[in-house]
Design an enzyme around this catalytic site. Structure first.
Site, short mmCIF file in Angstrom:
data_model
loop_
_atom_site.label_atom_id
_atom_site.label_comp_id
_atom_site.label_asym_id
_atom_site.label_seq_id
_atom_site.Cartn_x
_atom_site.Cartn_y
_atom_site.Cartn_z
N ALA A 172 0.86 -1.19 0.00
CA ALA A 172 0.00 0.00 0.00
C ALA A 172 0.89 1.23 0.00
O ALA A 172 1.77 1.37 0.85
CB ALA A 172 -0.90 0.00 1.23
N ILE A 202 3.93 -1.47 3.66
CA ILE A 202 3.40 -0.13 3.40
C ILE A 202 4.52 0.86 3.10
O ILE A 202 5.58 0.82 3.73
CB ILE A 202 2.56 0.33 4.61
CG1 ILE A 202 1.37 -0.64 4.72
CG2 ILE A 202 2.07 1.76 4.45
CD1 ILE A 202 0.64 -0.65 5.96
N LYS A 203 4.22 1.70 2.13
CA LYS A 203 5.18 2.76 1.81
C LYS A 203 4.62 4.09 2.26
O LYS A 203 3.45 4.39 2.03
CB LYS A 203 5.39 2.76 0.30
CG LYS A 203 6.09 3.96 -0.24
CD LYS A 203 6.55 3.66 -1.63
CE LYS A 203 6.60 4.89 -2.48
NZ LYS A 203 7.13 4.59 -3.80
N THR A 204 5.46 4.87 2.90
CA THR A 204 5.00 6.17 3.37
C THR A 204 6.15 7.16 3.25
O THR A 204 7.22 6.82 2.78
CB THR A 204 4.46 6.03 4.82
OG1 THR A 204 3.81 7.24 5.16
CG2 THR A 204 5.56 5.78 5.82
N ASP A 251 11.99 2.98 -0.64
CA ASP A 251 11.52 2.80 -2.02
C ASP A 251 11.81 4.14 -2.67
O ASP A 251 10.96 5.02 -2.70
CB ASP A 251 10.03 2.47 -2.04
CG ASP A 251 9.55 2.18 -3.46
OD1 ASP A 251 10.39 1.91 -4.33
OD2 ASP A 251 8.32 2.23 -3.68
#
Ligand code: 5RP
Length: 291
Positions: A172, A202-204, A251
């Site tokens: 996500a 999860i990427k944030t 990322d």
């Protein structure tokens, strides 16, 4: 039935040795199925527990981004230094050699451009194509607080359901609208919602204040995006602080491929992520490799 491969006496069953059962190395991932763990283990290095994902999917909504005009020329030389390539199926099929040993995180949401409302995304890739492309994970944008919040959450949960059927994890990607405050409170909300609804990681974005509360409150691994290009030392500091605050990797896109020396920069980022190198030392490495 006779014993065809030898005598019983020659066999060794180690009856006094209990079968070992190792816990899976990634946070919150021990109950996942074998295929999903195997794919996550191709993204995250099982020794360091971290990943350097090279994000080159920006063209899916903004066209030929600076540094990505010619992926064959600018990005293929970086491939050996990434753990994972995060990209669209168009770039994967047209440019990336199929004999790559790198894991692939496939961008599967889309349908909007910078000319319109960005949160109005849909699922733009069929799960069967992700299987066909041997994707190790599928990336879906989620706009918490955005105009199409619910639709993008449902895009993610549909991908989680399909991915679970085939053993492919869903990443996500928490996207922040232009007018929204980027702080730990927002990212705790966004990442926790994605994890609660089933995303395997999860990427944030990183925020300097209280980022450790974002990773602590999220039961699955978090990787950080790089964001806009900043000076190399600052980007290395950001990656370092994120890792020290509990991130499981980066990322990163623009801060690598828009660097004055992308090959040196990705190696410096690796040193920070996988070897816990301090930013100043990693910057020395960058400067040495740059020459
Ligand atoms: C686009 C993305 C990008 O992959 C993400 O923003 C990472 O790239 P960068 O480090 O350049 O921010 O998800 O929506």
């Amino acid at each position: 039935m006779p014993d065809v491969d030898g005598t019983d006496a020659a066999k060794q069953y180690y009856t006094d040795v209990p079968q070992t059962s190792k816990r899976y190395f990634l946070k919150g991932s021990d109950s996942l199925d074998w295929g999903m763990k195997n794919r996550l283990g191709r993204i995250f290095n099982p020794v360091s527990g971290k990943t350097v994902m090279l994000a080159i999917d920006h063209g899916y909504f903004q066209g030929p981004t600076t540094g990505l005009e010619r992926i064959d020329v600018n990005i293929l030389p970086l491939e050996p230094y990434a753990d994972t390539l995060m990209l669209t199926r168009g770039i994967l099929r047209s440019i990336i050699p199929p004999d790559t040993q790198k894991s692939i995180v496939l961008r599967v949401s889309g349908g909007t451009s910078i000319l319109k409302e960005l949160s109005n995304e849909a699922l733009a890739v069929d799960i069967e194509d992700a299987v066909r492309l041997n994707a190790s994970a599928m990336a879906v944008q989620v706009f918490i607080g955005g105009e199409y919040e619910k639709e993008t959450i449902i895009n993610m949960t549909r991908m989680v359901d399909m991915g679970t059927r085939y053993g492919i994890p869903t990443l996500a990607v928490t996207a922040v609208g232009k007018d929204m405050v980027r702080d730990a409170k927002y990212f705790r909300l966004a990442t926790r919602i994605c994890a609660e609804l089933g995303a395997q990681y999860i990427k944030t974005y990183y925020v300097p204040e209280d980022f450790e509360t974002v990773t602590a409150a999220c039961p699955v691994p978090i990787v950080i995006a790089g964001g806009k290009k900043i000076p190399e030392l600052d980007a290395l500091r950001m990656a370092y602080q994120a890792i020290q605050a509990g991130a499981a990797g980066v990322d990163m896109g623009r801060n690598i491929f828009q660097s004055a020396s992308p090959i040196a920069m990705i190696q410096a980022v690796r040193a920070v992520v996988h070897d816990n190198e301090i930013p100043e030392k990693a910057f020395d490495l960058y400067n040495t490799l740059k020459k």
